[in-house]
Design a protein around this motif. Sequence first.
Motif, PDB file in Angstrom:
ATOM      1  N   ARG A 185       0.873  -1.176   0.000  1.00 28.39           N
ATOM      2  CA  ARG A 185       0.000   0.000   0.000  1.00 28.39           C
ATOM      3  C   ARG A 185       0.906   1.220   0.000  1.00 28.39           C
ATOM      4  NH1 ARG A 185      -2.143  -4.130   2.516  1.00 28.39           N
ATOM      5  NH2 ARG A 185      -4.304  -4.668   2.062  1.00 28.39           N
ATOM      6  N   ILE A 186       0.639   2.110  -0.929  1.00 27.65           N
ATOM      7  CA  ILE A 186       1.553   3.223  -1.190  1.00 27.65           C
ATOM      8  C   ILE A 186       0.759   4.513  -1.266  1.00 27.65           C
ATOM      9  CG2 ILE A 186       3.234   4.129  -2.832  1.00 27.65           C
ATOM     10  CD1 ILE A 186       2.839   0.785  -3.635  1.00 27.65           C
ATOM     11  N   LEU A 187       1.254   5.534  -0.602  1.00 27.92           N
ATOM     12  CA  LEU A 187       0.688   6.866  -0.707  1.00 27.92           C
ATOM     13  C   LEU A 187       1.475   7.611  -1.771  1.00 27.92           C
ATOM     14  CD1 LEU A 187      -1.466   8.662   0.739  1.00 27.92           C
ATOM     15  CD2 LEU A 187       0.469   9.655   1.986  1.00 27.92           C
ATOM     16  N   VAL A 188       0.785   8.132  -2.781  1.00 29.96           N
ATOM     17  CA  VAL A 188       1.443   8.847  -3.876  1.00 29.96           C
ATOM     18  C   VAL A 188       0.891  10.265  -3.943  1.00 29.96           C
ATOM     19  CG1 VAL A 188       1.860   8.915  -6.367  1.00 29.96           C
ATOM     20  CG2 VAL A 188       1.815   6.723  -5.176  1.00 29.96           C
ATOM     21  N   ILE A 189       1.824  11.215  -3.951  1.00 29.54           N
ATOM     22  CA  ILE A 189       1.477  12.629  -4.054  1.00 29.54           C
ATOM     23  C   ILE A 189       2.129  13.143  -5.327  1.00 29.54           C
ATOM     24  CG2 ILE A 189       1.591  14.885  -2.939  1.00 29.54           C
ATOM     25  CD1 ILE A 189       2.145  13.154  -0.302  1.00 29.54           C
ATOM     26  N   GLU A 190       1.296  13.645  -6.247  1.00 29.15           N
ATOM     27  CA  GLU A 190       1.814  14.060  -7.556  1.00 29.15           C
ATOM     28  C   GLU A 190       0.840  15.030  -8.223  1.00 29.15           C
ATOM     29  OE1 GLU A 190       2.153  10.510  -9.933  1.00 29.15           O
ATOM     30  OE2 GLU A 190       0.070   9.988  -9.584  1.00 29.15           O
ATOM     31  N   GLN A 191       1.276  15.583  -9.320  1.00 27.27           N
ATOM     32  CA  GLN A 191       0.460  16.481 -10.118  1.00 27.27           C
ATOM     33  C   GLN A 191      -0.740  15.726 -10.683  1.00 27.27           C
ATOM     34  OE1 GLN A 191       2.731  18.868 -12.845  1.00 27.27           O
ATOM     35  NE2 GLN A 191       1.083  18.844 -14.342  1.00 27.27           N
ATOM     36  N   GLU A 192      -1.907  16.323 -10.620  1.00 29.37           N
ATOM     37  CA  GLU A 192      -3.113  15.709 -11.166  1.00 29.37           C
ATOM     38  C   GLU A 192      -2.926  15.314 -12.612  1.00 29.37           C
ATOM     39  OE1 GLU A 192      -7.871  16.742 -11.346  1.00 29.37           O
ATOM     40  OE2 GLU A 192      -6.443  18.375 -11.193  1.00 29.37           O
ATOM     41  N   GLY A 193      -3.362  14.096 -12.957  1.00 27.50           N
ATOM     42  CA  GLY A 193      -3.277  13.602 -14.323  1.00 27.50           C
ATOM     43  C   GLY A 193      -1.944  13.014 -14.698  1.00 27.50           C
ATOM     44  N   SER A 194      -1.007  12.967 -13.757  1.00 29.72           N
ATOM     45  CA  SER A 194       0.304  12.391 -14.040  1.00 29.72           C
ATOM     46  C   SER A 194       0.161  10.897 -14.290  1.00 29.72           C
ATOM     47  CB  SER A 194       1.248  12.648 -12.863  1.00 29.72           C
ATOM     48  OG  SER A 194       2.569  12.416 -13.236  1.00 29.72           O
ATOM     49  N   VAL A 195       1.129  10.326 -14.976  1.00 30.24           N
ATOM     50  CA  VAL A 195       1.091   8.912 -15.342  1.00 30.24           C
ATOM     51  C   VAL A 195       1.061   8.039 -14.102  1.00 30.24           C
ATOM     52  CG1 VAL A 195       2.314   7.065 -16.529  1.00 30.24           C
ATOM     53  CG2 VAL A 195       2.352   9.362 -17.444  1.00 30.24           C
TER      54      VAL A 195
END
Length: 103
Positions: free
Chosen positions: A93-103
């Motif tokens: 289980r991974i929390l990912v924080i990134e720009q919306e719509g990123s791959v």
Amino acid sequence: MRVIQSKAFKADNAWGALDIANMNGITTRLHWTDQPYKWHINDGEEVFVVLDGVVEMRFKDDGMEQSTLLNVGDIFYASVGTEHVAHPVGEARILVIEQEGSV
């Protein structure tokens, strides 16, 4: 107000996600997976936090493939242009924080 029990989250398919927040175009999502992702380069920066399980993160640095093992609590930061791929060891289980719509 919302409390999420991350250890209880399981998606229907690998890399399925629970959307937690979108803060001015930056998304925070909880992913469940038991399969590798794909080699990719994000549109922006990415913060990748292992909440449960173990993940082998493979990445390219000056064209050379490298890897590091991420355990619970470990954070991988992918700067703009960092080609990488996550390979979970079993379920993760991974929390990912990134720009919306990123791959």
